[in-house]
Scaffold this active site. Structure first.
Site, PDB file in Angstrom:
ATOM      1  N   GLY A  34     -24.113  42.652  12.027  1.00 29.00           N
ATOM      2  CA  GLY A  34     -23.228  42.589  10.869  1.00 29.00           C
ATOM      3  C   GLY A  34     -23.876  43.264   9.670  1.00 29.00           C
ATOM      4  O   GLY A  34     -25.029  43.706   9.731  1.00 29.00           O
ATOM      5  N   SER A  35     -23.133  43.295   8.563  1.00 22.50           N
ATOM      6  CA  SER A  35     -23.629  44.026   7.394  1.00 22.50           C
ATOM      7  C   SER A  35     -24.826  43.325   6.747  1.00 22.50           C
ATOM      8  O   SER A  35     -25.745  43.991   6.252  1.00 22.50           O
ATOM      9  CB  SER A  35     -22.498  44.206   6.380  1.00 22.50           C
ATOM     10  OG  SER A  35     -21.969  42.950   6.003  1.00 22.50           O
ATOM     11  N   GLY A  90     -26.348  36.860  10.306  1.00 19.68           N
ATOM     12  CA  GLY A  90     -25.325  36.533   9.316  1.00 19.68           C
ATOM     13  C   GLY A  90     -24.380  35.480   9.867  1.00 19.68           C
ATOM     14  O   GLY A  90     -24.576  34.962  10.969  1.00 19.68           O
ATOM     15  N   ALA A  91     -23.354  35.158   9.100  1.00 23.13           N
ATOM     16  CA  ALA A  91     -22.332  34.209   9.560  1.00 23.13           C
ATOM     17  C   ALA A  91     -21.040  34.491   8.806  1.00 23.13           C
ATOM     18  O   ALA A  91     -21.055  35.078   7.717  1.00 23.13           O
ATOM     19  CB  ALA A  91     -22.770  32.766   9.306  1.00 23.13           C
ATOM     20  N   ASP A  92     -19.943  34.080   9.391  1.00 25.64           N
ATOM     21  CA  ASP A  92     -18.646  34.220   8.722  1.00 25.64           C
ATOM     22  C   ASP A  92     -18.318  32.996   7.884  1.00 25.64           C
ATOM     23  O   ASP A  92     -17.638  33.103   6.862  1.00 25.64           O
ATOM     24  CB  ASP A  92     -17.558  34.481   9.767  1.00 25.64           C
ATOM     25  CG  ASP A  92     -17.842  35.759  10.525  1.00 25.64           C
ATOM     26  OD1 ASP A  92     -17.936  36.813   9.874  1.00 25.64           O
ATOM     27  OD2 ASP A  92     -18.042  35.705  11.748  1.00 25.64           O
ATOM     28  N   GLY A 103     -18.961  35.743  14.769  1.00 25.24           N
ATOM     29  CA  GLY A 103     -18.230  36.597  15.693  1.00 25.24           C
ATOM     30  C   GLY A 103     -17.266  37.539  15.015  1.00 25.24           C
ATOM     31  O   GLY A 103     -16.560  38.287  15.674  1.00 25.24           O
ATOM     32  N   GLY A 104     -17.271  37.531  13.668  1.00 27.42           N
ATOM     33  CA  GLY A 104     -16.421  38.476  12.950  1.00 27.42           C
ATOM     34  C   GLY A 104     -16.744  39.919  13.333  1.00 27.42           C
ATOM     35  O   GLY A 104     -15.873  40.786  13.321  1.00 27.42           O
ATOM     36  N   GLU A 111     -25.158  36.863  20.269  1.00 28.99           N
ATOM     37  CA  GLU A 111     -25.742  36.144  19.120  1.00 28.99           C
ATOM     38  C   GLU A 111     -26.033  34.681  19.467  1.00 28.99           C
ATOM     39  O   GLU A 111     -27.069  34.137  19.100  1.00 28.99           O
ATOM     40  CB  GLU A 111     -24.793  36.214  17.922  1.00 28.99           C
ATOM     41  CG  GLU A 111     -24.723  37.595  17.295  1.00 28.99           C
ATOM     42  CD  GLU A 111     -23.642  37.720  16.228  1.00 28.99           C
ATOM     43  OE1 GLU A 111     -23.767  38.622  15.392  1.00 28.99           O
ATOM     44  OE2 GLU A 111     -22.672  36.946  16.239  1.00 28.99           O
ATOM     45  N   LYS A 129     -19.385  32.748   1.986  1.00 28.34           N
ATOM     46  CA  LYS A 129     -19.326  32.231   3.369  1.00 28.34           C
ATOM     47  C   LYS A 129     -19.394  30.698   3.420  1.00 28.34           C
ATOM     48  O   LYS A 129     -19.277  30.109   4.480  1.00 28.34           O
ATOM     49  CB  LYS A 129     -20.493  32.815   4.199  1.00 28.34           C
ATOM     50  CG  LYS A 129     -20.631  34.321   4.145  1.00 28.34           C
ATOM     51  CD  LYS A 129     -19.464  35.003   4.827  1.00 28.34           C
ATOM     52  CE  LYS A 129     -19.562  36.505   4.868  1.00 28.34           C
ATOM     53  NZ  LYS A 129     -20.606  37.041   5.671  1.00 28.34           N
TER      54      LYS A 129
HETATM   55  C1  5RP Z   1     -21.098  39.319  14.046  1.00 28.32           C
HETATM   56  C2  5RP Z   1     -21.275  38.142  13.171  1.00 28.32           C
HETATM   57  C3  5RP Z   1     -21.730  38.417  11.774  1.00 28.32           C
HETATM   58  O1  5RP Z   1     -22.939  37.779  11.574  1.00 28.32           O
HETATM   59  C4  5RP Z   1     -20.717  37.891  10.823  1.00 28.32           C
HETATM   60  O2  5RP Z   1     -19.468  38.505  11.131  1.00 28.32           O
HETATM   61  C5  5RP Z   1     -21.091  38.180   9.376  1.00 28.32           C
HETATM   62  O3  5RP Z   1     -21.050  39.548   9.157  1.00 28.32           O
HETATM   63  P1  5RP Z   1     -21.331  40.169   7.727  1.00 28.32           P
HETATM   64  O4  5RP Z   1     -22.761  39.911   7.409  1.00 28.32           O
HETATM   65  O5  5RP Z   1     -21.014  41.634   7.896  1.00 28.32           O
HETATM   66  O6  5RP Z   1     -20.394  39.499   6.757  1.00 28.32           O
HETATM   67  O7  5RP Z   1     -21.098  37.007  13.533  1.00 28.32           O
HETATM   68  O8  5RP Z   1     -20.588  38.946  15.297  1.00 28.32           O
END
Ligand code: 5RP
Length: 262
Positions: A34-35, A90-92, A103-104, A111, A129
């Site tokens: 993720g970013s 990261g996390a959503d 999982g975004g 993961e 988040k």
């Molecule tokens: C990828 C994920 C990411 O950690 C989650 O989507 C957060 O992404 P971002 O840091 O871009 O907001 O779970 O499967």
């Protein structure tokens, strides 16, 4: 240059920069996707290149493996590493107990396997988040392509008996075709709006044939590092019950701030 970073990118960057302080010489580290995780991989690469940090990474997606290779973080497979000291991802969404929706970015399966095979999981995030109750972010589940529409119907039917507000789901798309995970599967995004009992939901959904894994991370995360656009971070450790606030020195470094894309 950091002065050109948006507040949201600065928040992600300072969370990542603080989190790599947990990485010690010789550690085996799971690298999230993720970013926000991309910032962490870049920070780790800088420590490897500039400080000679000896670290072995296990990537949670092909794109993270590619980024790690670009920035000089050595990568091995999870089977080669066997067990990890730490995973940073990261996390959503995260709640007060550090339960997560992930999982975004479509990498939830690898993961979850990698985080579960780690002594410690650290989540890096910005305040957007944080939630009181999980579920506003659509909860992803990874399903095998065979019979996915039947699996979708079964999942929606199962949700009738669970403590959620919404029960619709959608197949994740990549333009005109289904999004395909690194493991060759599809993703269903469940629009639950509110998850009353995340532990029960996770267990029940994983019993449905065709479901490979879900994006709920229950009792897996130990620490959340929350970055803010002003360069401050909050570090919450669920095991110690501690909450610390710090200001991160943001050094201007051209190498780190070019080509951040995920
Ligand atoms: C990828 C994920 C990411 O950690 C989650 O989507 C957060 O992404 P971002 O840091 O871009 O907001 O779970 O499967």
């Amino acid at each position: 240059m950091t002065s050109n970073l948006s507040p949201i990118d600065k928040a992600k960057y300072v969370a990542a920069k603080r989190a790599v302080d947990y990485v010690e010489d010789g550690m085996k580290v799971g690298l999230g996707t993720g970013s926000t995780a991309a910032w962490m991989v870049k920070c780790l690469g800088e420590l490897v290149r500039d400080d000679g940090l000896n670290v072995t990474g296990v990537a949670t997606s092909r794109r993270t493996a590619e980024l790690a290779a670009q920035v000089g973080v050595p990568i091995v497979s999870l089977d080669e590493a066997k067990w990890l000291d730490l995973t940073i991802d990261g996390a959503d969404e995260y709640d007060a107990n550090l339960n997560l929706i992930k999982g975004g970015g479509g990498a939830l399966l690898q993961e979850k396997i990698v985080a579960t095979a780690s002594d410690q999981m650290i989540v890096i995030a910005d305040l957007s988040k944080q939630v009181d109750t999980l579920g506003a972010f659509p909860m992803p589940i990874e399903v095998i392509p065979f019979g996915w529409q039947t699996t979708k119907a079964l999942v929606e039917e199962t949700l009738v008996n669970l403590d959620v507000l919404g029960r619709s789901s959608s197949l994740r798309m990549n333009n005109d075709t289904p999004f395909v995970t690194d493991e060759g599967n599809f993703i269903l995004d469940l629009h639950l709006r509110r998850i009353g009992n995340a532990r029960q939901l996770s267990l029940v959904v994983n019993q449905i044939p065709g479901v490979v894994e879900n994006g709920l991370f229950i009792d897996i995360c130990d620490v959340v590092v929350i970055g803010n656009g002003d360069g401050s971070v909050e570090v919450r450790d669920i095991n110690n019950g501690t909450v610390e606030h710090e200001q991160i020195d943001v050094l201007e470094n051209d190498n780190l701030f070019v080509d951040i894309a995920d």
